[in-house]
Design a protein around this motif. Structure first.
Motif, short mmCIF file in Angstrom:
data_model
loop_
_atom_site.label_atom_id
_atom_site.label_comp_id
_atom_site.label_asym_id
_atom_site.label_seq_id
_atom_site.Cartn_x
_atom_site.Cartn_y
_atom_site.Cartn_z
N LEU A 202 -17.48 32.31 13.52
CA LEU A 202 -16.88 31.76 12.31
C LEU A 202 -17.08 32.70 11.13
O LEU A 202 -16.16 32.94 10.34
CB LEU A 202 -17.53 30.39 12.02
N ARG A 203 -18.27 33.25 11.02
CA ARG A 203 -18.56 34.19 9.92
C ARG A 203 -17.65 35.42 10.01
O ARG A 203 -17.11 35.89 9.00
CB ARG A 203 -20.03 34.60 9.98
N GLU A 204 -17.48 35.88 11.25
CA GLU A 204 -16.62 37.06 11.45
C GLU A 204 -15.17 36.75 11.09
O GLU A 204 -14.48 37.56 10.47
CB GLU A 204 -16.73 37.52 12.90
N ASP B 132 -25.46 27.05 21.02
CA ASP B 132 -24.00 27.05 20.86
C ASP B 132 -23.63 27.31 19.40
O ASP B 132 -22.69 28.05 19.11
CB ASP B 132 -23.42 25.70 21.29
N ARG B 133 -24.38 26.69 18.50
CA ARG B 133 -24.06 26.84 17.07
C ARG B 133 -24.30 28.26 16.59
O ARG B 133 -23.58 28.75 15.72
CB ARG B 133 -24.88 25.85 16.24
N VAL B 134 -25.31 28.92 17.12
CA VAL B 134 -25.55 30.32 16.75
C VAL B 134 -24.34 31.17 17.11
O VAL B 134 -23.85 31.97 16.30
CB VAL B 134 -26.83 30.85 17.42
N ARG B 135 -23.83 30.98 18.34
CA ARG B 135 -22.66 31.74 18.77
C ARG B 135 -21.44 31.40 17.90
O ARG B 135 -20.68 32.27 17.48
CB ARG B 135 -22.33 31.45 20.24
N TYR B 136 -21.26 30.10 17.65
CA TYR B 136 -20.10 29.69 16.89
C TYR B 136 -20.20 30.15 15.44
O TYR B 136 -19.21 30.60 14.85
CB TYR B 136 -19.95 28.17 16.94
N ASN B 137 -21.39 30.06 14.86
CA ASN B 137 -21.57 30.53 13.48
C ASN B 137 -21.22 32.00 13.34
O ASN B 137 -20.60 32.42 12.37
CB ASN B 137 -23.01 30.30 13.03
N ALA B 138 -21.63 32.78 14.32
CA ALA B 138 -21.33 34.22 14.29
C ALA B 138 -19.82 34.45 14.35
O ALA B 138 -19.27 35.27 13.59
CB ALA B 138 -22.03 34.93 15.45
#
Length: 459
Positions: A200-202, A192-198
């Protein structure tokens, strides 16, 4: 005629900036807090663990995260030079937090092979090179706990999360902390954090230039840390960023719902905070903070923690889901003192309001007795009597036969509830003259009955 040489005075030595001494008039409150915590941990089945105050730097780089402020800015690190040509130098760090060290100990001592849930607590100093300010020191004290074990032990259960939170609510209540607030969120699984980090970064890229320098750096290295920012000028931009709740998978959502249901069943109040992410790399799923309204100002977090289901694997160990927390003991003490001062101010203006004797304040207790030998010849007998009384469980201070009687009374009145006068006659007759300061009563008591008499009056 020779000129006398001027001697340069040596500067007075002081504690290193960001550290401090705790003196005897302060430690009773600290001891009360720690004794209360130890008793509560015992009721919940926790055992104490003590890990070294320094570990390899690699432990924190791998466990806490190289891009966190703790590792990149705040650690006290040095190279332990080889003692012999055949040895390799090793980078060591004073521990900035204890979770990584506890998990390292869990792995090293193969605690997971027992198959049992490990419930471990610690009390001790941590070290960070932060800017010293109220409630934040470079050597600071934490009370913390970790619950960790193989999946078969139930370590991944949402019940463990709720139990930790209910235990903390009970601890704050028992200590007399008022108006605490539990902030709660889920940061999901590592996937979940990988998806959210992506996401958020965008979302941060178009607005990154409008953020403060620290948040610009975090936007690239660790976007989750942007959500933790207290930079006032950045708050509107941060509040508009995507929320992690929208990126949780079904399992993470179900886990968090069960945590909330258990807290509701225990009547533990909480507030959902979608920005609470606790930016250390090891956090997964449930994250939390307890905040207070008194004593800490705008930096009002008293304690925090969360789940770290992948930390053991990050450190080279077996799969061992876990959850833990750390209380800033310095900040907890500040809160208790601020509450006591608030109570004192209220009691001065409002009859019946609690004062410094309320449950939020602990002062040093007076000793049971002060033994005053009347001449140096009674010093040995005074020490022998003190030994007997201390063996009987009483708290005793011994004066000196060179003191004038007035001085002995002044000291005794400050330190103890009773003064025991021991002169030549008392030693010869096996008695003692005892004065009780609270009542002014003075009586002759046989030395053989003295311990029992003082204990009865104490009770």
């Amino acid at each position: 005629m020779t000129e006398s040489k001027k001697t340069t005075a040596r500067p007075t030595l002081k504690a290193v900036r960001g550290t401090r001494d705790l003196l005897p008039d302060q430690t009773p409150l600290w001891n009360h807090v720690e004794a209360t915590a130890r008793a509560l941990f015992a009721r919940y089945g926790f055992g104490e663990i003590r890990t070294p105050i320094f570990e390899t730097t690699e432990l924190f780089a791998r466990g806490v995260g190289e891009e966190t402020d703790i590792v990149s800015k705040e650690m006290f690190t040095w190279e332990d030079r080889a003692r012999a040509a055949s040895e390799k130098a090793q980078s060591l760090t004073l521990r900035p937090e204890s979770t990584a060290g506890v998990v390292r100990a869990y792995i090293e001592h193969k605690l997971g092979e027992t198959g049992q849930l490990q419930k471990l607590y610690y009390i001790g100093p941590q070290f960070r090179r932060e800017r010293p300010q109220r409630g934040r020191y470079r050597q600071f004290w934490q009370i913390g706990a970790e619950v960790i074990g193989p999946q078969s032990s139930g370590s991944e259960s949402p019940l463990r999360d709720a139990e930790i939170l209910e235990m903390l609510a009970s601890l704050l209540d028992e200590l007399g902390i008022r108006d605490w607030r539990l902030e709660l969120n889920s940061v999901g699984s590592s996937e979940d954090r990988v998806r959210y980090n992506a996401a958020l970064r965008e979302a941060l890229q178009p607005i990154k230039h409008q953020l403060c320098e620290d948040n610009q750096r975090r936007a690239d290295t660790n976007p989750l840390r942007v959500l933790d920012s207290k930079e006032e000028a950045d708050q509107d931009l941060i509040n508009a960023l995507p929320k992690i709740a929208d990126y949780l998978g079904p399992e993470s959502k179900a886990h968090f719902d069960q945590v909330l249901a258990a807290l509701d069943a225990c009547n533990v109040p909480y507030h959902l905070n979608p920005r609470l992410v606790r930016g250390l790399d090891y956090y997964t799923r449930t994250t939390f903070e307890f905040t207070v309204t008194t004593g800490l100002g705008t930096q009002n977090a008293l304690l925090g923690g969360g789940r770290y289901d992948g930390l053991s694997e990050m450190l080279g160990g077996p799969k061992a889901p876990g959850i833990g927390f750390a209380i800033g003991e310095d900040r907890l003490i500040l809160t208790l003192q601020a509450q006591a001062e608030q109570d004192a101010a209220e009691s001065a203006t409002r009859p019946g309001a609690p004062g410094l004797a309320s449950e939020t304040w602990v002062s040093a207790k007076k000793l049971d007795a002060y033994i005053a030998p009347l001449t140096p010849a009674q010093n040995p007998a005074a020490l022998a009597l003190a030994r007997e009384l201390r063996t009987a469980g009483l708290t005793v201070e011994v004066g000196d036969g060179t003191f004038k009687l007035r001085k002995s009374f002044d000291i005794a009145d400050t330190l103890a509830r009773h003064i025991i006068l021991l002169g030549e006659d008392e030693v010869a007759t096996g008695t003692a003259t005892v004065k009780t300061f609270a009542t002014g009563e003075q009586q002759e008591i046989p030395l053989l009955e003295l311990a029992q008499t003082l204990r009865l009056e104490h009770d």
